[in-house]
Scaffold this motif. Structure first.
Motif, mmCIF file in Angstrom:
data_model
loop_
_atom_site.group_PDB
_atom_site.id
_atom_site.type_symbol
_atom_site.label_atom_id
_atom_site.label_comp_id
_atom_site.label_asym_id
_atom_site.label_seq_id
_atom_site.Cartn_x
_atom_site.Cartn_y
_atom_site.Cartn_z
ATOM 1 N N ASP A 72 48.416 36.408 30.571
ATOM 2 C CA ASP A 72 49.422 35.399 30.719
ATOM 3 C C ASP A 72 49.204 33.959 30.745
ATOM 4 O OD1 ASP A 72 51.958 37.381 31.230
ATOM 5 O OD2 ASP A 72 50.150 38.142 32.607
ATOM 6 N N ASP A 102 50.268 38.064 26.261
ATOM 7 C CA ASP A 102 50.915 36.693 26.604
ATOM 8 C C ASP A 102 50.064 35.381 26.449
ATOM 9 O OD1 ASP A 102 53.352 38.109 26.561
ATOM 10 O OD2 ASP A 102 54.012 37.393 28.632
ATOM 11 N N GLY A 131 50.995 41.014 24.294
ATOM 12 C CA GLY A 131 52.176 41.116 25.321
ATOM 13 C C GLY A 131 53.319 40.820 24.775
ATOM 14 N N ASP A 178 51.792 46.021 23.066
ATOM 15 C CA ASP A 178 53.162 45.903 24.105
ATOM 16 C C ASP A 178 54.275 46.528 23.558
ATOM 17 O OD1 ASP A 178 54.116 44.385 26.335
ATOM 18 O OD2 ASP A 178 55.852 44.159 24.872
ATOM 19 N N HIS A 209 49.546 45.435 28.782
ATOM 20 C CA HIS A 209 49.942 44.164 29.329
ATOM 21 C C HIS A 209 51.062 44.386 30.570
ATOM 22 C CE1 HIS A 209 51.637 40.407 29.466
ATOM 23 N NE2 HIS A 209 53.183 40.600 29.089
ATOM 24 N N ARG A 210 51.755 45.545 30.417
ATOM 25 C CA ARG A 210 53.066 45.535 31.494
ATOM 26 C C ARG A 210 52.472 46.321 32.587
ATOM 27 N NH1 ARG A 210 58.699 44.674 28.713
ATOM 28 N NH2 ARG A 210 58.116 44.241 26.587
ATOM 29 N N HIS A 229 51.314 40.376 33.046
ATOM 30 C CA HIS A 229 52.889 40.357 33.077
ATOM 31 C C HIS A 229 53.670 39.945 34.299
ATOM 32 C CE1 HIS A 229 56.572 41.606 30.984
ATOM 33 N NE2 HIS A 229 56.971 42.305 32.114
#
Length: 298
Positions: A72, A102, A131, A178, A209-210, A229
């Motif tokens: 991120d 991200d 992401g 993602d 990512h999540r 995330h």
């Protein structure tokens, strides 16, 4: 004048000291500047954290394996050409570097990728998964980003896996795109089935990512998952943890650090940047995190 005459004289109140409005304004200005500096430190004061992940089934050859986890970044550069971030990563002497999505928020931020990617790849093998924000820029930008990363020595894992070896032992490193990407892409469950078919019984480390899909990853069978995330819950409260999830729900699960679910373990990074979504563009008691995770056998 006699004492009696003095006592009978009209009582005069002592004069009040004059207030100095400039002093009050100066004090308020100092407080405001101090508060703003503290807020900026919360948002951008990079923090290196160290976590031991004690894992069932980890081969002895990977005991002490050190992973730097970046997530991120949202296009932010720590120092010119990311020199500050790269310097801190290099100081950790990692065996592996993982970037869990991200990385950028805007197409123009692609220009920061070469310096960052080449710098990371020169320190240790580096892997990347997408992401939701990269996919929000369009599939063309995602393709360009992945190509640029590959050219600079970073390996994108797009619903793919590799077998890592250390001291005669092997583990699987897998990565999923993602779900904001292609509608018909390989699912985490399908990827795990492919791993079990081709490399049965190996310990699996998944990059995804999540963080809020940990239940899905655990049910699929992955041993260890590394995600971002969640941004640490935006605001972190003592004894409570994250206050608000990226889905704008209060008290989200799995926002920072180590969690277990059945036989699966998750590590969540608080992330390195702030995105442009209202309320998610700041941090409180939740500084940006360069996470160093050391794998340990039980």
């Amino acid at each position: 004048m006699t004492t009696t005459e003095r006592e009978g004289a009209p009582h005069r109140r002592p004069r009040r000291k004059r207030r100095h409005p400039l002093r009050w304004l100066a004090g308020l200005a100092v407080l405001a500047l101090g508060g703003w500096a503290w807020f900026q430190w919360q948002c951008w004061g990079l923090q290196v954290t160290h976590t031991d992940a004690v894992l069932d089934g980890l081969p002895a050859g990977f005991n002490g394996y050190k992973i730097v986890h970046l997530s991120d970044l949202h296009g932010h550069e720590y120092g010119e050409n990311s020199e500050k971030l790269l310097g801190l990563v290099g100081e950790q002497k990692p065996d592996l570097i993982v970037v869990t999505g991200d990385l950028i928020d805007q197409e123009g931020q692609l220009q920061m990728i070469p310096a960052l990617a080449k710098g990371l790849a020169s320190i240790a093998p580096t892997y990347y998964v997408t992401g939701n924000h990269e996919w929000g820029l369009g599939t063309g930008t995602v393709k360009e980003l992945k190509s640029l990363l590959s050219q600079c020595g970073v390996t994108p894992l797009s619903n793919q896996y590799e077998v890592l070896e250390r001291e005669g032992a092997q583990i699987v490193l897998a990565g999923v795109d993602d779900p904001n990407g292609y509608a018909d892409q390989t699912t985490p469950e399908e990827l795990y089935a492919r791993i079990e078919n081709n490399a049965p019984g190996l310990f699996t480390l998944l990059l995804a990512h999540r963080n809020d899909r940990f239940g899905q990853y655990a049910d699929a069978g992955y041993d260890f998952v590394m995600s971002g995330h969640g941004h640490g819950g935006i605001v972190r409260l003592p004894f409570v943890g994250g206050l608000v999830g990226t889905n704008r729900r209060f008290f989200p699960k799995w926002t920072s650090g180590i969690y277990t679910l059945g036989d699966s373990t998750l590590f969540v990074s608080r992330g390195l940047g702030n995105n442009t979504v209202p309320f998610q563009g700041f941090r409180v008691f939740n500084r940006p995190e360069l996470a160093v995770v050391t794998l340990k056998t039980k």
